[in-house]
Design a protein around this motif. Structure first.
Motif, mmCIF file in Angstrom:
data_model
loop_
_atom_site.group_PDB
_atom_site.id
_atom_site.type_symbol
_atom_site.label_atom_id
_atom_site.label_comp_id
_atom_site.label_asym_id
_atom_site.label_seq_id
_atom_site.Cartn_x
_atom_site.Cartn_y
_atom_site.Cartn_z
ATOM 1 N N GLY A 144 0.815 -1.203 0.000
ATOM 2 C CA GLY A 144 0.000 0.000 0.000
ATOM 3 C C GLY A 144 0.851 1.255 0.000
ATOM 4 O O GLY A 144 1.932 1.278 0.603
ATOM 5 N N VAL A 145 0.363 2.299 -0.684
ATOM 6 C CA VAL A 145 1.090 3.569 -0.739
ATOM 7 C C VAL A 145 0.331 4.677 -0.011
ATOM 8 O O VAL A 145 0.818 5.799 0.090
ATOM 9 C CB VAL A 145 1.334 3.988 -2.209
ATOM 10 N N GLN A 150 1.053 3.263 5.138
ATOM 11 C CA GLN A 150 2.439 3.603 5.457
ATOM 12 C C GLN A 150 2.601 3.867 6.952
ATOM 13 O O GLN A 150 3.586 3.443 7.569
ATOM 14 C CB GLN A 150 2.883 4.818 4.650
ATOM 15 N N GLY A 151 1.627 4.560 7.524
ATOM 16 C CA GLY A 151 1.670 4.818 8.967
ATOM 17 C C GLY A 151 1.567 3.542 9.779
ATOM 18 O O GLY A 151 2.257 3.389 10.804
ATOM 19 N N LEU A 152 0.731 2.600 9.331
ATOM 20 C CA LEU A 152 0.593 1.323 10.036
ATOM 21 C C LEU A 152 1.886 0.519 9.977
ATOM 22 O O LEU A 152 2.292 -0.096 10.960
ATOM 23 C CB LEU A 152 -0.552 0.504 9.425
ATOM 24 N N ARG A 153 2.535 0.502 8.801
ATOM 25 C CA ARG A 153 3.806 -0.235 8.698
ATOM 26 C C ARG A 153 4.842 0.334 9.655
ATOM 27 O O ARG A 153 5.576 -0.416 10.313
ATOM 28 C CB ARG A 153 4.333 -0.188 7.254
ATOM 29 N N GLU A 154 4.909 1.658 9.753
ATOM 30 C CA GLU A 154 5.856 2.291 10.667
ATOM 31 C C GLU A 154 5.507 1.950 12.118
ATOM 32 O O GLU A 154 6.395 1.659 12.935
ATOM 33 C CB GLU A 154 5.833 3.808 10.458
ATOM 34 N N ASP A 314 -5.087 2.410 -2.601
ATOM 35 C CA ASP A 314 -4.144 1.293 -2.628
ATOM 36 C C ASP A 314 -4.572 0.173 -3.580
ATOM 37 O O ASP A 314 -3.804 -0.766 -3.801
ATOM 38 C CB ASP A 314 -3.967 0.700 -1.216
ATOM 39 N N VAL A 315 -5.781 0.252 -4.135
ATOM 40 C CA VAL A 315 -6.278 -0.820 -5.011
ATOM 41 C C VAL A 315 -5.339 -1.081 -6.188
ATOM 42 O O VAL A 315 -5.002 -2.243 -6.463
ATOM 43 C CB VAL A 315 -7.716 -0.525 -5.477
ATOM 44 N N PRO A 316 -4.863 -0.056 -6.937
ATOM 45 C CA PRO A 316 -3.956 -0.347 -8.059
ATOM 46 C C PRO A 316 -2.677 -1.070 -7.631
ATOM 47 O O PRO A 316 -2.226 -1.994 -8.323
ATOM 48 C CB PRO A 316 -3.645 1.049 -8.620
#
Length: 458
Positions: A144-145, A150-154, A314-316
């Protein structure tokens, strides 16, 4: 990392003491056994990281014990055989049965130290390779971009540095297990096991054996907690766990030691718990359907995964990821999603979230044909029909078995595309032709995935 634990099995006290002394000097933890029965008891109490096993013992032969160990749990620990009366046939038989190496007596101390070191390294590499294969087979990176992902990954990377329990919540299909595996891959426990438990399958009458393991005579069955020791125990849909099982699990985890069913010796376990739920645990606690103490233990660090409809940008990226992974791991054909097809997928509300999107992409790759995937194919796939039927429909013909809403959307899109071509892209003329006010017309075109300045072919 914990000190490797080595079990030395030999009936000669002088050899046991000498090997123990040498290995302790090398920094290893060493236990000894003078009979096969003692060796069984020691390995049953706690599986060693490596065993040095003599072939000729007063109560049997080491080859039989090797065979027994490998039948019970082939990957548990490497075994190095030792003998002063060995021959080539014995060494070959031991290797065939799973021994890592064969040492002749009198032992060469230099060779002993080297063999032990190499056996432990090979075992560690094998375990890491299994973990890497599992990571390749199952997505461990939440794609996801969007700022949300991105916040969740961090956030996950920060949480991974601490050994606290984690509760991951979110709707079905949002990727809770993917985030759990990502957390594991970023933590200091990543070289150890990630043991997944579908807790709803743990029946109260069988839960003790499943969680703690079992001893029946010489046979040992290692439970989920013992297998996860050093790594992560992932409790999938923890809200479905029986209350009795909840208590048994919490007790074992808080004591950090277990006793197998039928056993007598306690075994230390070191487990990080990551739980996932689609239900509101707090309301279940108030209703008396979930233990309050377990809830507070789990919810020290909560992690909430949003539904896909809240990060449709994030779908694409997800489509591209699923096409690549399904091609690589399942051999499905590479097909390209046209821009109108992608836009249609972005408009879907995805009640089944990321899992539903993956299933749709998989269906389109399996059942469709040609290099490109059209919007019509996507419409059919979302309606539960085979994309192959799209090839049978003439341009402009609406399939009669579509739901009314989707048939209307498809008709409006075809109608407006034709009118746009007649108007040569002029929005004022188009508004007059179709009888719509321009603001309303722009909204309609956007909803249908039509860019006003592009024709049908583009």
């Amino acid at each position: 990392m914990s000190t490797p634990d080595i079990l030395v099995v030999d009936d000669e006290p002088d050899i046991r003491d000498l090997v123990q002394e040498i290995l302790v000097d090398e920094g290893y933890s060493v236990r000894v056994a003078g009979t096969l029965a003692e060796a069984r008891d020691e390995s049953r109490a706690r599986a060693p990281d490596l065993a040095l096993l003599d072939i000729w013992m007063p109560d049997g032969d080491g080859i039989s014990l090797l065979k027994e160990w490998k039948q019970q749990a082939p990957e548990d620990f490497p075994v190095v055989m030792m003998s002063g009366h060995g021959n080539v046939e014995t060494a070959v038989e031991a290797t065939r049965l799973g021994a890592y190496d064969f040492l002749e007596k009198p032992l060469s101390l230099a060779k002993l130290i080297l063999t032990v070191s190499r056996a432990l390294e090979a075992d560690q590499l094998a375990r890491e390779n299994i973990g890497l294969r599992q990571q390749l087979e199952r997505a461990v990176y939440p794609e996801g971009v969007s700022a949300r992902i991105q916040g969740l990954r961090e956030q996950v990377r920060r949480i991974a540095q601490h050994d606290t329990w984690v509760l991951i919540s979110g709707e079905a299909g949002v990727g809770k297990q993917t985030f759990a595996r990502y957390l594991h891959s970023q933590s200091s426990r990543r070289a150890h096991a990630f043991v997944e438990v579908a807790v709803a399958s743990l029946a109260p009458e069988e839960s003790a054996i499943e969680l703690l393991g079992q001893e029946q005579g010489e046979r040992v069955r290692r439970g989920l907690l013992e297998r996860a020791s050093g790594g992560v125990l992932f409790l999938d849909e923890v809200a479905d766990m029986d209350l009795h099982v909840q208590g048994r699990l919490l007790n074992a985890l808080e004591q950090r030691r277990i006793t197998r069913v039928g056993g007598s010796e306690p075994i230390d376990v070191d487990v990080r718990v990551v739980a996932a739920t689609r239900k509101d645990l707090e309301s279940l606690v108030r209703a008396g359907e979930f233990r309050e103490d377990l809830y507070y233990r789990l919810s020290v660090v909560p992690l909430v995964i949003p539904p896909l409809r809240e990060h449709l940008e994030d779908v694409p990226v997800l489509i591209e990821h699923f096409v690549a992974t399904l091609h690589e791991h399942e051999g499905l054909p590479l097909r390209r999603f046209s821009q109108p097809a992608v836009e249609r997928l972005r408009q879907h509300d995805w009640p089944g979230n990321v899992r539903e999107l993956r299933n749709v992409v998989q269906r389109l790759l399996i059942l469709g044909s040609g290099d490109d995937i059209s919007r019509t194919e996507v419409e059919l796939a979302l309606a539960g029909r085979s994309p192959r039927l799209a090839e049978e429909a003439a341009p402009g013909v609406i399939p009669m078995d579509l739901p009314l809403r989707e048939a209307r959307e498809q008709f409006e899109r075809e109608y407006l595309l034709q009118q746009l071509e007649r108007a040569e892209g002029n929005m004022t003329r188009l508004a007059e032709q179709v009888g719509l006010e321009r603001t309303h017309l722009y909204r309609k075109l956007k909803a249908l995935g039509i860019e006003p300045r592009k024709g049908r072919g583009e």
